[in-house]
Design an enzyme around this catalytic site. Sequence first.
Site, PDB file in Angstrom:
ATOM      1  N   ASN A   1       3.459  10.023   2.109  1.00  0.00           N
ATOM      2  CA  ASN A   1       2.435   9.223   2.799  1.00  0.00           C
ATOM      3  C   ASN A   1       3.191   8.215   3.655  1.00  0.00           C
ATOM      4  OD1 ASN A   1       0.449   7.472   3.593  1.00  0.00           O
ATOM      5  ND2 ASN A   1      -0.381   7.103   1.540  1.00  0.00           N
TER       6      ASN A   1
ATOM      7  N   ARG B   1       0.064  13.149   3.997  1.00  0.00           N
ATOM      8  CA  ARG B   1      -1.182  12.521   4.390  1.00  0.00           C
ATOM      9  C   ARG B   1      -1.180  12.421   5.918  1.00  0.00           C
ATOM     10  NH1 ARG B   1      -3.069   6.267   3.583  1.00  0.00           N
ATOM     11  NH2 ARG B   1      -5.134   6.571   4.457  1.00  0.00           N
TER      12      ARG B   1
ATOM     13  N   HIS C   1     -10.151   7.604   4.959  1.00  0.00           N
ATOM     14  CA  HIS C   1      -9.904   7.411   3.522  1.00  0.00           C
ATOM     15  C   HIS C   1     -10.418   8.591   2.702  1.00  0.00           C
ATOM     16  CE1 HIS C   1      -9.657   2.840   4.365  1.00  0.00           C
ATOM     17  NE2 HIS C   1      -8.449   3.301   4.138  1.00  0.00           N
TER      18      HIS C   1
ATOM     19  N   HIS D   1     -13.652   1.620  -0.803  1.00  0.00           N
ATOM     20  CA  HIS D   1     -12.188   1.653  -0.786  1.00  0.00           C
ATOM     21  C   HIS D   1     -11.732   0.388  -0.072  1.00  0.00           C
ATOM     22  CE1 HIS D   1      -8.166   3.720  -0.325  1.00  0.00           C
ATOM     23  NE2 HIS D   1      -8.077   2.713   0.534  1.00  0.00           N
TER      24      HIS D   1
ATOM     25  N   GLY E   1      -6.448  -1.288   4.594  1.00  0.00           N
ATOM     26  CA  GLY E   1      -7.551  -0.643   5.326  1.00  0.00           C
ATOM     27  C   GLY E   1      -8.737  -0.628   4.382  1.00  0.00           C
TER      28      GLY E   1
ATOM     29  N   ARG F   1      -7.436  -5.410  10.892  1.00  0.00           N
ATOM     30  CA  ARG F   1      -8.379  -4.745  11.808  1.00  0.00           C
ATOM     31  C   ARG F   1      -9.740  -5.435  11.751  1.00  0.00           C
ATOM     32  NH1 ARG F   1      -7.545   1.165   9.527  1.00  0.00           N
ATOM     33  NH2 ARG F   1      -5.868   0.283   8.273  1.00  0.00           N
TER      34      ARG F   1
ATOM     35  N   GLU G   1      -4.435   9.054  -4.130  1.00  0.00           N
ATOM     36  CA  GLU G   1      -4.445   9.958  -2.970  1.00  0.00           C
ATOM     37  C   GLU G   1      -3.341  11.011  -3.079  1.00  0.00           C
ATOM     38  OE1 GLU G   1      -4.247   6.257  -0.930  1.00  0.00           O
ATOM     39  OE2 GLU G   1      -5.768   6.857   0.520  1.00  0.00           O
TER      40      GLU G   1
HETATM   41  P1  ADP Z   1      -2.988  -0.023   1.564  1.00  0.00           P
HETATM   42  O1  ADP Z   1      -4.243   0.137   2.375  1.00  0.00           O
HETATM   43  O2  ADP Z   1      -1.835  -0.579   2.322  1.00  0.00           O
HETATM   44  O3  ADP Z   1      -2.669   1.169   0.667  1.00  0.00           O
HETATM   45  P2  ADP Z   1      -3.626  -1.329  -0.935  1.00  0.00           P
HETATM   46  O4  ADP Z   1      -4.680  -0.389  -1.405  1.00  0.00           O
HETATM   47  O5  ADP Z   1      -2.315  -1.320  -1.653  1.00  0.00           O
HETATM   48  O6  ADP Z   1      -3.375  -1.219   0.617  1.00  0.00           O
HETATM   49  O7  ADP Z   1      -4.248  -2.804  -0.995  1.00  0.00           O
HETATM   50  C1  ADP Z   1      -3.521  -3.913  -0.552  1.00  0.00           C
HETATM   51  C2  ADP Z   1      -4.407  -5.147  -0.735  1.00  0.00           C
HETATM   52  O8  ADP Z   1      -4.730  -5.298  -2.127  1.00  0.00           O
HETATM   53  C3  ADP Z   1      -3.719  -6.427  -0.293  1.00  0.00           C
HETATM   54  O9  ADP Z   1      -4.615  -7.225   0.474  1.00  0.00           O
HETATM   55  C4  ADP Z   1      -3.419  -7.104  -1.624  1.00  0.00           C
HETATM   56  O10 ADP Z   1      -3.394  -8.508  -1.517  1.00  0.00           O
HETATM   57  C5  ADP Z   1      -4.613  -6.660  -2.437  1.00  0.00           C
HETATM   58  N1  ADP Z   1      -4.372  -6.898  -3.870  1.00  0.00           N
HETATM   59  C6  ADP Z   1      -3.491  -6.261  -4.679  1.00  0.00           C
HETATM   60  N2  ADP Z   1      -3.510  -6.844  -5.908  1.00  0.00           N
HETATM   61  C7  ADP Z   1      -4.421  -7.844  -5.867  1.00  0.00           C
HETATM   62  C8  ADP Z   1      -4.908  -8.814  -6.803  1.00  0.00           C
HETATM   63  N3  ADP Z   1      -4.446  -8.861  -8.052  1.00  0.00           N
HETATM   64  N4  ADP Z   1      -5.857  -9.673  -6.394  1.00  0.00           N
HETATM   65  C9  ADP Z   1      -6.340  -9.650  -5.128  1.00  0.00           C
HETATM   66  N5  ADP Z   1      -5.923  -8.758  -4.198  1.00  0.00           N
HETATM   67  C10 ADP Z   1      -4.981  -7.876  -4.557  1.00  0.00           C
END
Ligand code: ADP
Length: 397
Positions: free
Chosen positions: A13, A97, A185, A212, A216, A245, A383
């Site tokens: 990915n 992906r 997604h 999701h 993103g 975004r 994913e």
């Molecule tokens: P991506 O779309 O890059 O795969 P992720 O699904 O990993 O992103 O999500 C990243 C987001 O999740 C970030 O904004 C991060 O701050 C948030 N996040 C991760 N852990 C926590 C938490 N414990 N509390 C609040 N937000 C969180």
Amino acid sequence: MTGGASDAVLVINAGSSSIKFALYPAAGRSREPLCHGQISGIGRAPAFVASDADGQGTRDALPGYDKTSSHEDLIAWLLDWIGQHGAGFRLVAAGHRVVHGGREFTAPVRIDGDVLARLGTLAPLAPLHQPHNLAAIEAMARRMPDLPQIACFDTSFHRSQPELAQLYAIPHGLSDEGIVRYGFHGLSYGYIASVLPDLLGKNAMGRVIVAHLGNGASLCAMKACKSVASSMGFTALDGLVMGTRCGSIDPGVILYLMQTRGLSADQVQHMLYNDSGLLGVSGVSNNMQILQASEDPRAARAIDLFCYRAAVETAGLVAALEGLDALVFTAGIGENSALVRQKICARLAWLGLDLDPVANDANAATISMAQSKIAVLVVPTDEESVIADAVRALGPF
Ligand code: ADP
């Protein structure tokens, strides 16, 4: 990373600043990776972390690599690492992906030069993602030309949507050319759909909205585990407020910026994809965890807007579904932020959604009260395992 000699599928990915990978057994249907990890910090200070099935970790600061190292250099390094540390694994195929499959690619496809060229034409529709997805495929093809590579699309899951959910109210000739709502997604939603029957029993066949919420963010309305509507449209810019975004915006704003402020298309694109969302509103960060810890009132306002927009768009999808049986939160924010879930659910209480605050604070699997008309779940997405399944289904190789 040892084990008996066995065939393995590599899942990649590749994003703008990270390349995530996982190795799965080529045979069977195991969703447990043999090892997984990522190269992060691409374009700044690349670093590598991986762990095997027993949780044994490896870290590497990648000496010799720096902000000038390309995705291609780092893919080459990763393949070497797998060759050395994946002792006993023989790569038989790779699954990638790929964010945009357009109208043409409605299912995973084996990649050849022709497919790659056609996927390249979709790059302007996903400028933040598609070029990196394709760069990883090309780098692997150069390095291992005989390795079968499979593309799995974030758009495919949504091709079950009825025509009305896909149409824009623009001249019909443009819709015929493919300017329609695609939705994204889809690999994440495909995973959630695959586990819903175990989690919801017969309600999985009912009306479910999956949120999701990661860097993103999007919503998918599902009936009987199939997509019927989504908050994202032609590109992954539409719908919810995201990390950087903007989500839904009046197209008149874009015209105004170009006509009155003299911004070029590239400048507007950069602003809407990279400088907007949580980062733009807060001026603090695109990262929800940092915003939640911040005392800056602009951070609180960004969180409030994120949750307000998510609740309002959820209510819109309730109309598409003509009701709601369950709401599922997933991805980084959805799985971890009790605050965000609480704020979104509070605005949806009129639907008969009754959140259990204790379960919510504990990130429990079910966070609604027993009497809630709508079940609310927290489900970690996966994913990578969806891609591994798709690759296996196209084999054996
Ligand atoms: P991506 O779309 O890059 O795969 P992720 O699904 O990993 O992103 O999500 C990243 C987001 O999740 C970030 O904004 C991060 O701050 C948030 N996040 C991760 N852990 C926590 C938490 N414990 N509390 C609040 N937000 C969180």
